[in-house]
Design a protein around this motif. Structure first.
Motif, short mmCIF file in Angstrom:
data_model
loop_
_atom_site.label_atom_id
_atom_site.label_comp_id
_atom_site.label_asym_id
_atom_site.label_seq_id
_atom_site.Cartn_x
_atom_site.Cartn_y
_atom_site.Cartn_z
N LEU A 36 2.79 70.16 40.72
CA LEU A 36 3.79 69.19 40.25
C LEU A 36 4.56 68.65 41.45
CD1 LEU A 36 5.27 67.95 37.81
CD2 LEU A 36 6.83 69.89 37.92
N LYS A 37 4.91 69.55 42.36
CA LYS A 37 5.67 69.17 43.54
C LYS A 37 4.84 68.23 44.41
CE LYS A 37 8.23 71.04 47.28
NZ LYS A 37 8.77 72.10 48.00
N ARG A 38 3.54 68.56 44.54
CA ARG A 38 2.67 67.70 45.36
C ARG A 38 2.61 66.29 44.78
NH1 ARG A 38 -0.28 72.11 47.13
NH2 ARG A 38 -1.37 72.36 45.17
N ILE A 39 2.51 66.20 43.44
CA ILE A 39 2.44 64.88 42.79
C ILE A 39 3.74 64.12 43.07
CG2 ILE A 39 2.37 63.69 40.55
CD1 ILE A 39 0.54 66.06 39.64
N GLN A 40 4.87 64.84 42.94
CA GLN A 40 6.15 64.17 43.18
C GLN A 40 6.25 63.66 44.62
OE1 GLN A 40 8.66 67.40 41.91
NE2 GLN A 40 9.16 66.40 39.98
N GLU A 41 5.63 64.44 45.53
CA GLU A 41 5.72 64.05 46.94
C GLU A 41 4.74 62.94 47.32
OE1 GLU A 41 7.57 68.11 48.80
OE2 GLU A 41 5.41 67.82 48.86
N MET A 42 3.81 62.62 46.39
CA MET A 42 2.84 61.57 46.69
C MET A 42 3.46 60.18 46.65
SD MET A 42 -0.50 62.93 44.78
CE MET A 42 -1.27 61.36 44.50
N PHE A 43 4.66 60.09 46.05
CA PHE A 43 5.24 58.77 45.87
C PHE A 43 6.52 58.52 46.66
CE2 PHE A 43 2.92 59.95 42.03
CZ PHE A 43 2.00 58.92 41.96
N PRO A 44 6.65 59.07 47.85
CA PRO A 44 7.92 58.86 48.53
C PRO A 44 8.07 57.44 49.06
CG PRO A 44 6.46 60.06 49.96
CD PRO A 44 5.74 59.85 48.67
N SER A 45 6.92 56.76 49.39
CA SER A 45 7.02 55.48 50.06
C SER A 45 7.76 54.44 49.22
CB SER A 45 5.64 54.98 50.43
OG SER A 45 4.86 55.00 49.27
N GLN A 46 7.62 54.54 47.88
CA GLN A 46 8.29 53.58 47.00
C GLN A 46 9.80 53.60 47.22
OE1 GLN A 46 7.15 54.90 43.17
NE2 GLN A 46 5.17 53.87 43.21
N THR A 47 10.32 54.76 47.48
CA THR A 47 11.77 54.88 47.59
C THR A 47 12.25 54.91 49.04
OG1 THR A 47 11.45 57.24 47.41
CG2 THR A 47 12.17 56.10 45.42
N GLU A 48 11.29 55.01 49.98
CA GLU A 48 11.68 55.18 51.38
C GLU A 48 12.53 54.02 51.89
OE1 GLU A 48 8.42 55.96 54.08
OE2 GLU A 48 8.57 58.07 53.49
N ALA A 49 12.05 52.77 51.61
CA ALA A 49 12.76 51.59 52.12
C ALA A 49 14.16 51.54 51.54
CB ALA A 49 11.98 50.33 51.75
N LEU A 50 14.24 51.85 50.25
CA LEU A 50 15.54 51.81 49.56
C LEU A 50 16.48 52.86 50.16
CD1 LEU A 50 16.54 50.13 47.20
CD2 LEU A 50 16.04 52.07 45.71
N GLU A 51 15.89 54.02 50.42
CA GLU A 51 16.71 55.10 50.99
C GLU A 51 17.24 54.71 52.36
OE1 GLU A 51 14.42 58.71 50.88
OE2 GLU A 51 14.82 58.97 48.74
N ARG A 52 16.36 54.03 53.16
CA ARG A 52 16.78 53.65 54.50
C ARG A 52 17.94 52.65 54.43
NH1 ARG A 52 12.35 51.26 56.62
NH2 ARG A 52 11.08 52.97 55.88
N SER A 53 17.79 51.65 53.53
CA SER A 53 18.85 50.64 53.47
C SER A 53 20.14 51.26 52.90
CB SER A 53 18.40 49.42 52.68
OG SER A 53 18.69 49.57 51.34
N ASN A 54 19.99 52.22 51.99
CA ASN A 54 21.18 52.91 51.48
C ASN A 54 21.88 53.67 52.58
OD1 ASN A 54 21.21 52.15 48.89
ND2 ASN A 54 20.16 53.94 48.07
N LYS A 55 21.07 54.28 53.44
CA LYS A 55 21.63 55.06 54.55
C LYS A 55 22.43 54.14 55.48
CE LYS A 55 19.72 59.38 55.42
NZ LYS A 55 18.47 59.91 55.04
N ASP A 56 21.84 52.95 55.77
CA ASP A 56 22.53 51.99 56.65
C ASP A 56 23.87 51.60 56.04
OD1 ASP A 56 20.45 52.08 58.32
OD2 ASP A 56 19.58 50.14 57.75
N LEU A 57 23.82 51.33 54.72
CA LEU A 57 25.06 50.91 54.04
C LEU A 57 26.10 52.02 54.08
CD1 LEU A 57 23.94 49.02 50.85
CD2 LEU A 57 25.52 48.23 52.60
N GLU A 58 25.59 53.26 53.88
CA GLU A 58 26.50 54.40 53.90
C GLU A 58 27.17 54.54 55.26
OE1 GLU A 58 23.93 57.42 52.49
OE2 GLU A 58 24.39 56.72 50.46
N GLU A 59 26.35 54.35 56.30
CA GLU A 59 26.89 54.47 57.66
C GLU A 59 27.95 53.41 57.88
OE1 GLU A 59 23.47 56.30 60.05
OE2 GLU A 59 24.06 54.43 61.03
#
Ligand code: ADP
Length: 394
Positions: free
Chosen positions: A150-173
């Motif tokens: 289950l964990k492996r399946i969840q980890e197969m899809f990080p790229s979808q959220t990666e860009a969003l996470e990066r821009s969120n991080k920039d905003l947070e900073e």
């Protein structure tokens, strides 16, 4: 006729007896056959199963347990069950063991186990005590759901959220730096206003004083908002550390900080037993504190009743905090989770409008969701989810 104690029933439902010296061979064959089937079911079960005695020594395990953990049956029998638990979780394992031998059944406990080679395995456990014929506890059975896939399946899809996470991080900073820099001049303004207030003593009329007091109050509020913004933007970094977290303990801690407010309101609090999930305990305390704190703050005409619980739904735990307070109008259901957003009609009640934004951020960093269902005048139920086997967040 056979002597002895009734221990079994025949296929026809007739009871038969076993004693040391007299045995009906047909009945014995039937008992043996039945035992054979039961042990086959145990050995061939898809999920790992362990049986341990009261001291926590493994006395039996099945083939799935051998495969998952890499130990031979004979190697593990006689060893402590802690052999399959990473050292930093031994205390938690001991606590769970003691609860079990006192008769408690624990379902869907999220935990981390270790294989013979030292690799960690995310698992979902069900533990229940076994007792002798006389009802005395003799051991504990643990059934294990291996969550690695289950964990492996969840980890197969990080790229979808990666860009969003990066821009969120920039905003947070950005928010963090802006808030930090803004505080300095603000503190300067507050200090000057107080000096001015003292300097003008007996030199200006009451109206001028009132205006200065309002300016001080506005600056103080702005400082509070900036501080909460700083807190909000620093939340992300803390969510990295996830561990098996007993939500009953988390709830207890959240309630202890709200005790006097709850007593003042003569609130009734009820809760169902909560699960152990993979989470950051101190952040989860904040979620419960905010949700219960809001239930206290936005109490309605009825005496306050709060109900807290959780249920396992497919691959996630769904928690709820339900109150019978003033409720929320549907147009606000989404808005209140945004930073500094509050329901217009309650602006006289204390608050900064950041609590639910914090909850949302914390829950989303655990890969969960948060939402509200409410009827104005009747109460609100806040729901949030934590996925089973939450992968660590970056
Ligand atoms: P604060 O509590 O500081 O105002 P929150 O972000 O925690 O900020 O909540 C945002 C708004 O959502 C609140 O101002 C209130 O209008 C509404 N709200 C939150 N929880 C409840 C509740 N349990 N009952 C009614 N309204 C609520």
């Amino acid at each position: 006729m056979a002597r002895g104690k009734v221990v079994e029933h025949t296929r026809e439902g007739k009871s038969f007896k076993l004693s040391r010296d007299v045995l009906d061979t047909t009945e014995l064959e039937y008992a043996e056959e039945k035992l054979f089937h039961i042990s086959k079911v145990f050995m061939d079960a898809v999920d790992p199963i362990f049986i341990r005695d009261l001291e926590g020594t493994v006395i039996e395990l099945n083939r799935a347990a051998e495969q998952t953990y890499g130990w031979c049956r004979t190697e593990l029998i006689g060893k402590s069950i802690k052999t399959i638990v990473p050292p930093d979780l031994h205390a938690l394992a001991q606590e769970i063991h003691e609860r079990c031998i006192q008769g408690e059944k624990l379902e869907n406990v999220e935990a981390i186990h270790a294989t013979k080679s030292g690799a960690t395995v995310p698992v979902l456990l069900t533990l229940y005590p076994i007792s002798s014929e006389r009802g005395e506890p003799v051991g504990v059975v643990t059934t294990v759901k291996d969550l690695s896939n289950l964990k492996r399946i969840q980890e197969m899809f990080p790229s979808q959220t990666e860009a969003l996470e990066r821009s969120n991080k920039d905003l947070e900073e950005f928010a963090y730096i802006a808030a930090h820099e803004l505080r300095e001049p603000l503190i300067g303004v507050a200090t000057y206003l107080k000096v001015l207030e003292r300097y003008l003593t007996h030199k200006v009329d009451a109206q001028a004083y009132k205006l200065i007091a309002r300016a001080v109050a506005a600056v103080t509020r702005m400082d509070r908002l900036i501080q909460s913004l700083l807190w909000h933007s620093s939340l992300a970094s803390e969510t990295k550390h996830l561990e098996p977290t007993d939500c009953n303990v988390v709830l207890e801690e959240a309630l202890s900080t709200l005790r006097s407010a709850l007593e003042d309101r003569e609130a009734t609090i009820k809760n169902e037993p909560l699960p152990t999930v993979m989470a950051n305990p101190s952040l989860l305390v904040q979620v419960f504190q905010n949700l219960i704190g809001n239930a206290i703050k936005f109490v309605g005409d009825e005496s306050l009743e709060i109900y807290i619980g959780a249920s396992l739904e497919e691959s996630e735990w769904k928690f709820f905090v339900k109150d019978n307070g003033m409720g929320i109008e549907p147009p606000y259901f989404d808005r209140i989770f945004r930073i500094f957003q509050r329901v217009d009609s309650i602006k006289d009640r204390p608050g900064t409008g950041i609590g639910l934004a914090n909850c949302k951020k914390i829950v989303e960093h655990h890969r969960g969701r948060i939402w509200v269902e409410s009827s104005p005048g009747k109460g609100s139920t806040f729901f949030f989810t934590i996925p089973v086997g939450t992968p660590s967040v970056t």
